[in-house]
Motif scaffolding. Structure first.
Motif, PDB file in Angstrom:
ATOM      1  N   VAL A  11     -13.057   2.939 -26.891  1.00 35.49           N
ATOM      2  CA  VAL A  11     -14.179   2.783 -25.732  1.00 35.49           C
ATOM      3  C   VAL A  11     -13.670   4.118 -24.589  1.00 35.49           C
ATOM      4  O   VAL A  11     -14.378   4.355 -23.601  1.00 35.49           O
ATOM      5  CB  VAL A  11     -14.033   1.651 -24.801  1.00 35.49           C
ATOM      6  N   GLY A  12     -12.678   4.622 -24.655  1.00 31.31           N
ATOM      7  CA  GLY A  12     -12.295   5.856 -23.737  1.00 31.31           C
ATOM      8  C   GLY A  12     -10.831   5.789 -23.636  1.00 31.31           C
ATOM      9  O   GLY A  12      -9.949   5.464 -24.563  1.00 31.31           O
ATOM     10  N   ARG A  13     -10.509   6.883 -22.947  1.00 32.16           N
ATOM     11  CA  ARG A  13      -9.216   7.282 -22.414  1.00 32.16           C
ATOM     12  C   ARG A  13      -8.802   7.145 -20.937  1.00 32.16           C
ATOM     13  O   ARG A  13      -9.679   7.433 -20.308  1.00 32.16           O
ATOM     14  CB  ARG A  13      -8.679   8.510 -23.064  1.00 32.16           C
ATOM     15  N   ALA A  14      -7.775   6.851 -20.597  1.00 32.88           N
ATOM     16  CA  ALA A  14      -7.247   6.839 -19.226  1.00 32.88           C
ATOM     17  C   ALA A  14      -6.143   7.520 -19.044  1.00 32.88           C
ATOM     18  O   ALA A  14      -4.938   7.691 -19.619  1.00 32.88           O
ATOM     19  CB  ALA A  14      -7.255   5.201 -18.896  1.00 32.88           C
ATOM     20  N   TRP A  15      -6.115   7.985 -17.519  1.00 34.08           N
ATOM     21  CA  TRP A  15      -4.763   8.686 -17.314  1.00 34.08           C
ATOM     22  C   TRP A  15      -3.693   7.812 -16.453  1.00 34.08           C
ATOM     23  O   TRP A  15      -2.572   8.183 -16.273  1.00 34.08           O
ATOM     24  CB  TRP A  15      -5.188   9.851 -16.341  1.00 34.08           C
ATOM     25  N   SER A  16      -4.446   6.800 -15.733  1.00 36.06           N
ATOM     26  CA  SER A  16      -3.805   6.065 -14.933  1.00 36.06           C
ATOM     27  C   SER A  16      -4.174   4.430 -14.945  1.00 36.06           C
ATOM     28  O   SER A  16      -5.298   3.996 -15.651  1.00 36.06           O
ATOM     29  CB  SER A  16      -3.796   6.424 -13.384  1.00 36.06           C
ATOM     30  N   LEU A  17      -3.573   3.555 -14.360  1.00 33.89           N
ATOM     31  CA  LEU A  17      -3.633   2.152 -14.320  1.00 33.89           C
ATOM     32  C   LEU A  17      -5.119   1.764 -13.591  1.00 33.89           C
ATOM     33  O   LEU A  17      -6.044   1.371 -13.891  1.00 33.89           O
ATOM     34  CB  LEU A  17      -2.839   1.563 -13.569  1.00 33.89           C
ATOM     35  N   ARG A  18      -5.411   2.698 -12.758  1.00 31.60           N
ATOM     36  CA  ARG A  18      -6.816   2.656 -11.842  1.00 31.60           C
ATOM     37  C   ARG A  18      -7.856   3.254 -12.714  1.00 31.60           C
ATOM     38  O   ARG A  18      -9.064   2.536 -12.726  1.00 31.60           O
ATOM     39  CB  ARG A  18      -6.652   3.425 -10.719  1.00 31.60           C
ATOM     40  N   GLU A  19      -7.713   4.293 -13.588  1.00 26.87           N
ATOM     41  CA  GLU A  19      -8.590   4.630 -14.542  1.00 26.87           C
ATOM     42  C   GLU A  19      -9.043   3.614 -15.595  1.00 26.87           C
ATOM     43  O   GLU A  19     -10.110   3.236 -16.077  1.00 26.87           O
ATOM     44  CB  GLU A  19      -8.188   5.843 -15.177  1.00 26.87           C
ATOM     45  N   LEU A  20      -7.946   3.016 -15.936  1.00 35.86           N
ATOM     46  CA  LEU A  20      -7.898   1.849 -17.144  1.00 35.86           C
ATOM     47  C   LEU A  20      -8.804   0.759 -16.472  1.00 35.86           C
ATOM     48  O   LEU A  20      -9.697   0.084 -17.425  1.00 35.86           O
ATOM     49  CB  LEU A  20      -6.538   1.250 -17.546  1.00 35.86           C
ATOM     50  N   ARG A  21      -8.623   0.524 -15.271  1.00 38.20           N
ATOM     51  CA  ARG A  21      -9.529  -0.677 -14.565  1.00 38.20           C
ATOM     52  C   ARG A  21     -10.950  -0.451 -14.680  1.00 38.20           C
ATOM     53  O   ARG A  21     -11.614  -1.308 -15.094  1.00 38.20           O
ATOM     54  CB  ARG A  21      -8.892  -1.199 -13.225  1.00 38.20           C
ATOM     55  N   ARG A  22     -11.248   0.777 -14.377  1.00 38.70           N
ATOM     56  CA  ARG A  22     -12.575   1.331 -14.185  1.00 38.70           C
ATOM     57  C   ARG A  22     -12.991   1.083 -15.504  1.00 38.70           C
ATOM     58  O   ARG A  22     -14.337   0.917 -15.786  1.00 38.70           O
ATOM     59  CB  ARG A  22     -12.923   2.548 -13.513  1.00 38.70           C
ATOM     60  N   LEU A  23     -12.564   1.574 -16.487  1.00 44.36           N
ATOM     61  CA  LEU A  23     -12.887   1.643 -18.099  1.00 44.36           C
ATOM     62  C   LEU A  23     -13.190   0.084 -18.638  1.00 44.36           C
ATOM     63  O   LEU A  23     -13.931  -0.101 -19.290  1.00 44.36           O
ATOM     64  CB  LEU A  23     -11.949   2.225 -18.976  1.00 44.36           C
TER      65      LEU A  23
END
Length: 476
Positions: A27-39
């Motif tokens: 479903v996507g990729r994340a650079w940080s925990l905050r980006e993971l939460r938004r994803l």
């Protein structure tokens, strides 16, 4: 939260980006925990979900504290690459646009199109660089960014090589000098990412990119700078005296003598007329019927047995064409000058001559300011740009000169073409033509361009001689 959903966070890749899969689907990729939460929130998890503590989130290759991304360094690199590529795009368009519709040759317009297309490719490369240093949505964005960087390196190297021929400082040169330094860093930085990985035959891609850049540079140098000189200027140049006629006023002992000068471009090359002069001299000498030998020294190159040394006087001075005119192939210019002479003038003969200096139009274009003549006895801004204290009375034509290829316009100081016509007999020549930049005082400098660079051609003087007695006999 839907208890059936399971999120898997994979180990970070070489850039610190972690892929996120939901029920086995990425479903996507994340650079940080905050980006993971938004994803996760966009994927159906509750906004209050804490990925670090939620049992539905599984971590592999590191837990919620493993985020090796260096955002400041990555974003700084991305910004520098995008800004540099966009700057390169602006430079290429700025160089190519004047030649796109204004070049005097077909090759020059093709060069303009090449620069415009290159600028468009650089803009796409900037988008690719942004994508490659963010989420890499496009598989080959890094390779396309590298291609754009190589274009910048090759073009700026070409511009730098042209600039080194003269080494003249002016503000415009800072644009490609700084971009050349940037392209060296950018080539090293993008190459570290090895963006050719994943491309079929990566070595062939790298060699192809370099070869394409080199071929493009050689093509630009050839089509933009090389001008064939096999097609030389050809003219039909003729001076002739016409049939004289008397003044309609019987009380005036005046006759009018026409002098016709014909100039026809019989070649295939259009040319500018930079300077021209038409002169008519009278010749008279004292008759000595009892002479027995020729006085060679007295004649200074021309002597007759029964006459003394010839005395010449200037009876007419003017221009065939005002500087700044031009003649296209097949066109003809006919100018007639009318001399007013007394019938009892003590002349033996009249000699008319015309001379002019031209420049091929495919070498460059001259600004309209050059069409205006300025005279030394009426000082103005143009005459103040010329230092010639010993020239006497002169006519000055001065205007900007643009090279036919904008590659030269952006690698040299602006040039001006100067035409000086001498209107007195204190000098041995009739005119001078020179191309030079302005110095720091705003005056024409002594750093004149070689005449061969612009194909200045001094047409051989055309002349005609007629006896005064013949004119009187033909008088109507």
């Amino acid at each position: 939260m839907n208890h059936q959903k399971r999120a898997v966070v994979d180990p970070p890749d070489s850039r610190g980006l972690r892929e996120v899969r939901l029920d086995g689907v990425t479903v996507g990729r994340a650079w940080s925990l905050r980006e993971l939460r938004r994803l996760l929130t966009r994927s159906g998890f509750s906004e209050k979900t804490d990925p670090a503590a939620d049992p539905a989130v599984f971590w592999y290759g590191g837990g919620p504290d493993t985020w090796p991304d260096q955002p400041l360094q990555r974003r700084t690199t991305m910004v520098l690459l995008v800004v540099g590529l966009l700057g390169s795009a602006v430079l290429l368009v700025d160089i190519g646009y004047p030649d796109l519709f204004g070049a005097l040759t077909f090759a020059g317009r093709i060069t303009g199109w090449m620069f415009i297309v290159g600028g468009f490719l650089q803009a796409l490369a900037a988008v690719a660089a942004f994508d490659h240093w963010s989420k890499r949505s496009f598989k080959y964005s890094g390779a396309f960014a590298l291609f754009g960087v190589i274009i910048t390196l090759v073009v700026c190297s070409l511009l730098l090589a042209l600039w080194l021929q003269e080494r003249e400082y002016f503000p415009y040169c800072l644009s490609y000098l700084s971009l050349w330094v940037w392209s060296l860093w950018a080539t090293w930085r993008v190459s570290r990412e090895k963006p050719w990985r994943g491309i079929p035959h990566p070595r062939g891609f790298a060699l192809g990119a370099v070869a394409s850049g080199l071929v493009a540079a050689m093509n630009l140098a050839y089509s933009g700078l090389y001008q064939p000189t096999t097609a030389v200027e050809k003219v039909h140049y003729h001076v002739a005296f016409g049939i004289p006629y008397a003044s309609p006023d019987a009380h005036k002992s005046i006759m009018y003598v026409p002098v016709t000068v014909t100039l026809e471009n019989t070649g295939t090359v259009p040319f500018w007329i930079l300077a021209s002069v038409v002169k008519v001299y009278s010749t008279s000498s004292k008759f000595r019927p009892k002479e027995t030998s020729i006085h060679w020294r007295e004649g200074e190159g021309e002597s007759q047995l029964y006459t003394g040394p010839p005395i010449t006087n200037l009876v007419y001075w003017g221009s065939l064409e005002e500087p700044g005119g031009w003649l296209d192939p097949g066109l003809r210019s006919v100018r007639q000058k009318i001399l007013q002479l007394p019938r009892d003038a003590p002349f033996d003969s009249l000699e008319a001559s015309s001379d002019l200096m031209t420049m091929r139009k495919d070498r460059g274009s001259i600004g309209s300011e050059f069409n205006t003549s300025h005279w030394s006895w009426e000082p103005d801004e143009a005459t103040e740009r010329v230092d010639c204290a010993t020239c006497g009375d002169i006519g000055i034509n001065l205007g900007p000169l643009r090279y036919n290829s904008n590659l030269l316009n952006v690698t040299r100081k602006p040039r001006h073409v100067l035409s000086v016509r001498y209107v007195n007999d204190d000098v041995e020549w009739d005119y001078e033509v020179a191309v030079s930049p302005l110095d720091e005082r705003g005056k024409i400098s002594g750093d004149f361009e070689p005449e061969g660079r612009f194909d200045f051609v001094q047409m051989g003087a055309a002349s005609a001689t007629v006896s005064f007695a013949q004119l009187l006999k033909q008088l109507r």
